[in-house]
Design an enzyme around this catalytic site. Structure first.
Site, PDB file in Angstrom:
ATOM      1  N   GLU A 172      62.399  28.426 -27.881  1.00  0.00           N
ATOM      2  CA  GLU A 172      62.269  26.958 -28.658  1.00  0.00           C
ATOM      3  C   GLU A 172      63.522  26.703 -29.389  1.00  0.00           C
ATOM      4  O   GLU A 172      63.415  26.274 -30.423  1.00  0.00           O
ATOM      5  CB  GLU A 172      60.999  26.952 -29.210  1.00  0.00           C
ATOM      6  N   GLU A 291      54.258  28.292 -22.848  1.00  0.00           N
ATOM      7  CA  GLU A 291      53.349  28.027 -23.714  1.00  0.00           C
ATOM      8  C   GLU A 291      52.433  26.787 -23.530  1.00  0.00           C
ATOM      9  O   GLU A 291      53.005  25.774 -23.462  1.00  0.00           O
ATOM     10  CB  GLU A 291      53.987  28.083 -24.990  1.00  0.00           C
TER      11      GLU A 291
END
Length: 503
Positions: A172, A291
């Site tokens: 991320e 995710e």
């Protein structure tokens, strides 16, 4: 209410990559400590790993597990988790405002993966560290011997390399919350150079570059374009993340979120095609959706720890969503989307596996049990392997904030030709009406019902607990039949079903 579906043997999407049913474990909350690892637990093995949890994980037949993060990895020194446990340092984790004594590191995690029958998917720190730490970690994990880092692994008790094939280039990195956050150009250049170095060691590695943390990021989808223009020739996947929330308690809007998921996947798939065309490349890059899960139930109770008002606790209860029956329907819809997008989504990891927004829950020193969402994940992982069918669906729908005319019937189909099986996963999103569904089985010969599992409950808020582990659980279905080349079944309001047809 009636709905019709056409399934044709020759109308297929793609072979489903088994890794779509992957999972994720991060050094976060109780995922590791008192999740998979609890040396004092009555079921613990010689390595301190909980046997009761291992059995629940084994049953899922998970192909790979992503580790060690997540936000955690962006300030993680992998060297802290090797060598004698008594010599390992305790570190402060900036991502989750906790501490970690590093009793579990790469050796312990690798052995646990072997115990439960899964492969490792490792992430390198491109936040606070970079290329050098990544190449050293790779050498430690994958080189047979005769070099500094591989010989250190052997000295630490692991003679053979683990030969990990799938590696994430950070986590991320588009997020301002991330330790070492970078803009797209900065990250892309670092990821490209790191990928080149890792490929210089082993050109057969599968490398995953960071995409958007979610579809509402202000940099999405420009982030993917920039990053892929720098890295397209040296990576295999771009990672996407999405969590599904219903704080407003609006079930219709909640269960329409997979329409947003589908657009997210299509947007990045088209960005990949754009970069491929711009580069005149013959290579294909795919999506790693590493995710995903429902996540909102626990956010209020986590606030004190995440804001630092409790100090730096070790393995506190964090992100422990207690899932209800409504979440079963959501997870069913999400997995159906991945099956229908199996041409571009080749890896997906439910986040996470134990305690932290997870299908498995534990008590310290006590029981382990299946949360409600364990079941749709289980059914898909065990029976959703084969070729995804391109289904023609005709179903009534409803308008939501995410999309108009959302079909009440959400369905995916999988053909396992080797074993002569057809499997359908079906969700009825209607609150009050049953759906009588008829599926035309064109190009398939014969057919009898091999298995029929149904999940319904009168209370969308119903949950499983250590004292009532099967409040929400599947039961054998009835009434489904195959006749005249058609499968027919009735789906009660707000229900999840799996129907398997033996050809």
């Amino acid at each position: 209410m009636k709905a019709t579906v056409t399934a044709h043997k020759d109308y297929t999407i793609a072979e489903i990559d088994d890794r779509v049913y992957g999972a994720f474990l991060e050094h976060l909350g109780r995922a590791i400590y008192s999740g998979i690892y609890e040396p004092d637990h009555p079921t613990a093995d010689a390595d301190g790993m909980r046997g009761d949890v291992a059995e629940l994980v084994k049953a899922l037949n998970i192909p790979l597990v992503r580790y060690p993060g997540g936000n955690f990895v962006s300030a993680y020194n992998w060297e802290d988790g090797i060598g004698p446990k008594e010599d390992r340092p305790t570190r402060l984790d900036l991502a989750w405002h906790t501490s970690d004594n590093n009793e579990v590191g790469i050796h312990e995690f690798a052995k646990w993966c072997e115990t439960v029958g899964t492969e490792m998917m490792l992430a390198v720190n491109l936040g606070s560290r970079g290329l050098d730490a990544a190449r050293n970690f790779l050498e430690y994990v994958n080189h047979p011997g005769g070099s500094y880092w591989s010989d250190l692994r052997i000295k630490n008790g692991q003679k053979d390399p683990w030969n990990v094939k799938v590696w994430c280039l950070g986590n991320e990195m588009d997020g301002p919350w991330q330790v070492g956050h970078k803009d797209a150009e900065e990250y892309a250049k670092l990821a490209n150079e790191t990928a080149k170095a890792m490929r210089a060691f082993d050109s057969s590695l599968e490398l995953i570059v960071c995409g958007s943390s979610h579809a509402d990021m202000p940099t999405y989808p420009e982030w993917e374009r920039i990053v892929l223009e720098h890295t397209y020739d040296v990576v295999d996947h771009v990672s996407l993340h999405m969590y599904f929330r219903n704080p407003e308690k609006n079930t219709e809007n909640f269960l329409a979120l997979n329409q947003k998921l589908d657009r997210y996947i299509e947007t990045i798939a088209s960005t990949i095609r754009y970069v491929k065309g711009k580069k005149r490349s013959k290579r294909d890059v795919y999506i790693s959706f590493d995710e995903w899960n429902v996540w909102y139930h626990s956010q209020q109770q986590d606030r004190a720890i995440l804001q630092g008002s409790t100090g730096w606790p070790h393995a506190p209860a964090l992100l422990e969503d207690i899932y209800n029956f409504e979440d079963v329907l959501q997870v069913g819809c999400v997995i159906n989307t991945f099956i229908r997008r199996s041409d571009v989504v080749k890896i997906a990891c439910i986040a996470q596996l134990v305690n932290v927004i997870a299908p498995i829950m534990t008590e310290r020193g006590g029981d382990a049990w299946k949360q409600t969402i364990y079941y749709p994940y289980y059914f898909a992982s065990i029976y959703g392997r084969g070729t995804a069918l391109h289904l023609l669906v005709n179903s009534p729908g409803y308008d939501s904030i995410h999309d108009d005319n959302v079909p009440y019937l959400d369905v995916s189909g999988v053909h396992d030709e080797e074993n002569g099986m057809l499997t359908f996963f079906l969700v009825n999103r209607h609150a009050n009406e049953s759906i009588d569904v008829e599926i035309g089985l064109q190009g398939f010969t014969g057919g009898t019902i091999a298995d029929h599992q149904v999940m319904t409950h009168s209370n969308l808020e119903a949950v499983n607990t250590s004292k009532n582990k099967e409040e929400v659980a599947p039961r054998k279905g009835s009434g489904a039949q195959v006749a005249d080349g058609k499968l027919s079944a009735s789906l009660p309001p707000y229900s999840y079903q799996m129907i398997r047809v033996k050809l």
